[in-house]
Motif scaffolding. Structure first.
Motif, short mmCIF file in Angstrom:
data_model
loop_
_atom_site.label_atom_id
_atom_site.label_comp_id
_atom_site.label_asym_id
_atom_site.label_seq_id
_atom_site.Cartn_x
_atom_site.Cartn_y
_atom_site.Cartn_z
N MET A 1 -5.72 11.42 9.75
CA MET A 1 -5.19 12.10 8.56
C MET A 1 -3.85 11.50 8.14
SD MET A 1 -4.20 16.11 8.02
CE MET A 1 -3.32 16.63 6.55
N LYS A 2 -3.01 11.22 9.14
CA LYS A 2 -1.69 10.70 8.83
C LYS A 2 -1.78 9.37 8.10
CE LYS A 2 2.75 9.48 10.94
NZ LYS A 2 3.51 9.38 12.20
N ARG A 3 -2.64 8.48 8.61
CA ARG A 3 -2.78 7.17 7.99
C ARG A 3 -3.32 7.29 6.56
NH1 ARG A 3 -6.45 3.09 7.37
NH2 ARG A 3 -5.60 0.98 7.44
N SER A 4 -4.27 8.21 6.35
CA SER A 4 -4.82 8.43 5.02
C SER A 4 -3.74 8.93 4.05
CB SER A 4 -5.98 9.43 5.08
OG SER A 4 -7.03 8.93 5.87
N PHE A 5 -2.89 9.83 4.56
CA PHE A 5 -1.81 10.37 3.75
C PHE A 5 -0.85 9.25 3.35
CE2 PHE A 5 0.57 14.68 3.47
CZ PHE A 5 0.86 14.43 2.14
N ILE A 6 -0.51 8.41 4.31
CA ILE A 6 0.38 7.28 4.05
C ILE A 6 -0.24 6.36 3.00
CG2 ILE A 6 1.39 5.18 5.05
CD1 ILE A 6 1.61 6.77 7.70
N LEU A 7 -1.52 6.08 3.14
CA LEU A 7 -2.21 5.20 2.20
C LEU A 7 -2.21 5.76 0.79
CD1 LEU A 7 -3.95 2.67 1.71
CD2 LEU A 7 -5.96 4.04 2.33
N ILE A 8 -2.42 7.06 0.66
CA ILE A 8 -2.43 7.70 -0.66
C ILE A 8 -1.07 7.55 -1.33
CG2 ILE A 8 -2.53 9.94 -1.84
CD1 ILE A 8 -4.71 10.73 0.19
N ILE A 9 0.00 7.84 -0.61
CA ILE A 9 1.34 7.73 -1.19
C ILE A 9 1.66 6.28 -1.52
CG2 ILE A 9 3.80 8.12 -0.82
CD1 ILE A 9 3.05 10.50 0.95
N PHE A 10 1.26 5.37 -0.65
CA PHE A 10 1.44 3.93 -0.87
C PHE A 10 0.77 3.50 -2.18
CE2 PHE A 10 -0.99 -0.04 -0.41
CZ PHE A 10 0.03 -0.98 -0.37
N LEU A 11 -0.49 3.86 -2.35
CA LEU A 11 -1.24 3.47 -3.55
C LEU A 11 -0.68 4.13 -4.81
CD1 LEU A 11 -4.89 3.61 -2.16
CD2 LEU A 11 -3.55 1.56 -2.69
N ALA A 12 -0.39 5.42 -4.72
CA ALA A 12 0.13 6.14 -5.87
C ALA A 12 1.48 5.58 -6.30
CB ALA A 12 0.26 7.63 -5.55
N GLY A 13 2.33 5.29 -5.31
CA GLY A 13 3.66 4.79 -5.62
C GLY A 13 3.64 3.46 -6.33
N TRP A 14 2.91 2.50 -5.76
CA TRP A 14 2.88 1.17 -6.38
C TRP A 14 2.14 1.17 -7.70
CZ3 TRP A 14 6.45 -1.96 -5.26
CH2 TRP A 14 6.96 -2.07 -3.95
N PHE A 15 1.07 1.95 -7.82
CA PHE A 15 0.36 2.04 -9.09
C PHE A 15 1.30 2.57 -10.18
CE2 PHE A 15 -1.75 4.79 -12.18
CZ PHE A 15 -2.58 3.86 -12.82
N ALA A 16 2.00 3.65 -9.90
CA ALA A 16 2.88 4.26 -10.89
C ALA A 16 4.01 3.31 -11.30
CB ALA A 16 3.46 5.56 -10.35
N LEU A 17 4.58 2.62 -10.34
CA LEU A 17 5.68 1.70 -10.63
C LEU A 17 5.22 0.53 -11.49
CD1 LEU A 17 7.39 1.71 -7.13
CD2 LEU A 17 8.46 2.50 -9.26
N VAL A 18 4.09 -0.07 -11.12
CA VAL A 18 3.58 -1.21 -11.88
C VAL A 18 3.14 -0.77 -13.27
CG1 VAL A 18 1.73 -2.93 -12.00
CG2 VAL A 18 2.91 -2.51 -9.83
N ALA A 19 2.44 0.36 -13.35
CA ALA A 19 1.97 0.86 -14.64
C ALA A 19 3.15 1.18 -15.56
CB ALA A 19 1.10 2.10 -14.44
#
Length: 206
Positions: A1-19
């Motif tokens: 669960m922890k790794r999945s949570f980290i991955l979600i924040i990682f993806l959301a963060g970089w997507f939002a910044l690039v977009a």
């Protein structure tokens, strides 16, 4: 669960910044160089960038099966403070000032609402309260203080201020200084709440 949570924040963060960067470039009215500087002049962008970098490092450590003990767990709490201030100031002060549509609306919600909430939940689940110290609040203020000095100096030179409550052209330097003091006190307030909550949760576990 922890790794999945980290991955979600990682993806959301970089997507939002690039977009957000792409959207600013597409809608720019200033030269490319000025638009880039303005992009990095927003506390929202810088704070979300810190979040993205933090969770990127965390993800790679998880992928390498190394133990992440939050050796410097205070970093997680400081980052949580910064991103919470981003979210709260936006909801209370800035949300009513504009009404984005389409992709901009989704990016806006990621940067100001969903990522702050996700980081706060992660903090509740995985912070190590043993490492939290009240005196850390003063060192955590260095980032917003340096940011404030930067935007005031740059605003003086360029005439551009990223937020209305620090716009010296519209408010005058005295009002901006008052607003800045209240913002710094707000950082202290949020920091104290998180440290207090951390210590309270620690005492209940013992």
């Amino acid at each position: 669960m922890k790794r999945s949570f980290i991955l979600i924040i990682f993806l959301a963060g970089w997507f939002a910044l690039v977009a957000q960067f792409i959207l600013m470039m597409q809608n720019r009215v200033e030269p490319v160089s000025e638009t880039v500087v303005r992009y990095f002049s927003f506390f929202t962008i810088l704070s979300n960038l810190i979040v993205a970098i933090y969770f990127t490092r965390l993800l790679f450590r998880q992928n390498n099966h190394t133990t992440f003990t939050h050796k410097r767990n205070e970093n997680l709490t400081a980052i949580t403070v910064y991103i919470l201030v981003v979210g709260l100031v936006y909801q209370v002060v800035l949300r009513s000032l504009w009404h984005p549509q389409g992709l901009q609306m989704w990016v806006d919600e990621l940067l100001h609402t969903l990522i702050p909430v996700a980081v706060l939940i992660f903090w509740f689940l995985y912070q190590n309260a043993d490492l939290l110290k009240w005196k850390s609040i003063f060192s955590w203020l260095s980032y917003p203080l340096v940011y404030l000095v930067f935007i005031l100096i740059r605003g003086r030179v360029s005439g551009y201020y990223p937020y209305p409550f620090v716009d010296v052209n519209q408010l005058g330097i005295q009002k901006v200084m008052i607003n800045s003091v209240f913002l710094l006190l707000f950082f202290v307030f949020i920091s104290a709440i998180l440290i207090g909550l951390g210590k309270l949760m620690l005492s209940k576990k013992q």
